[in-house]
Design an enzyme around this catalytic site. Structure first.
Site, PDB file in Angstrom:
ATOM      1  N   LYS A 153     -27.435  68.584 107.433  1.00 42.23           N
ATOM      2  CA  LYS A 153     -26.346  69.125 108.443  1.00 42.23           C
ATOM      3  C   LYS A 153     -26.924  69.874 109.487  1.00 42.23           C
ATOM      4  CE  LYS A 153     -22.291  72.331 108.622  1.00 42.23           C
ATOM      5  NZ  LYS A 153     -21.742  73.211 107.853  1.00 42.23           N
ATOM      6  N   TYR A 209     -29.835  65.591  82.624  1.00 37.58           N
ATOM      7  CA  TYR A 209     -30.193  64.793  83.750  1.00 37.58           C
ATOM      8  C   TYR A 209     -28.689  64.039  84.054  1.00 37.58           C
ATOM      9  CZ  TYR A 209     -32.308  60.762  86.163  1.00 37.58           C
ATOM     10  OH  TYR A 209     -32.731  59.727  86.934  1.00 37.58           O
ATOM     11  N   LYS A 226     -27.202  64.494  87.977  1.00 38.80           N
ATOM     12  CA  LYS A 226     -26.849  63.514  88.821  1.00 38.80           C
ATOM     13  C   LYS A 226     -25.210  63.277  89.268  1.00 38.80           C
ATOM     14  CE  LYS A 226     -30.776  61.714  89.694  1.00 38.80           C
ATOM     15  NZ  LYS A 226     -31.439  61.858  90.976  1.00 38.80           N
TER      16      LYS A 226
END
Length: 148
Positions: A52, A92, A96
């Site tokens: 950004k 994990y 994600k």
């Protein structure tokens, strides 16, 4: 190298931010569950912040592991998965999933689900098929470490 869970700063213009950071081997993320969660959450937030700030395009490398133990093969984008958030792989999978949700919550986002990635910093024999089959050569590409 920079820790992606900390503020990320790069001099000069940046066209693309690629967020590929995460322990991906079961051996590693089982040893580093908190760091795995931090990379998926704080690391994604910091990488999106850099994109950004620099007005750069953002690419998130996700994984088919977000589906957990899928009941459908192959998985399409309409399948939501069969995930156990408190199981041994939960750190994990959820890291994600969170990274995808955060990326999709912001404008100008891009993400791609990949698996069996080979990169110059991946160690062989860590439980991932691609890393035990393919040996990667070192490159001069700048890499971020995994929040250890």
């Amino acid at each position: 190298m920079q820790d992606v869970t900390e503020f990320l700063f790069l001099d000069g213009p940046v066209d693309y931010v690629w967020h590929f950071a995460s322990p991906a081997s079961p051996i590693d993320y089982l040893e580093l569950p908190i760091q795995t969660l931090k990379v998926g959450s704080l690391g994604t937030h910091k990488a999106l912040g850099l994109a950004k700030h620099k007005r750069a395009r953002f690419l998130l490398a996700s994984t088919s592991e977000i589906y957990g133990d899928p009941l459908v093969h192959p998985q399409n984008e309409d399948y939501w998965g069969n995930v156990n958030p408190i199981g041994p792989r939960g750190c994990y999978d959820e890291a994600k999933r969170f990274a995808e949700a955060m990326t999709m919550a912001l404008p100008s986002r891009a993400w791609h689900r990949i698996h069996a990635l080979c990169a110059s910093s991946i160690r062989t024999a860590r439980g991932c098929a691609s890393t035990t089959v393919v040996s990667c050569r070192r490159s001069s590409v700048r890499r971020c470490k995994t929040g250890r």
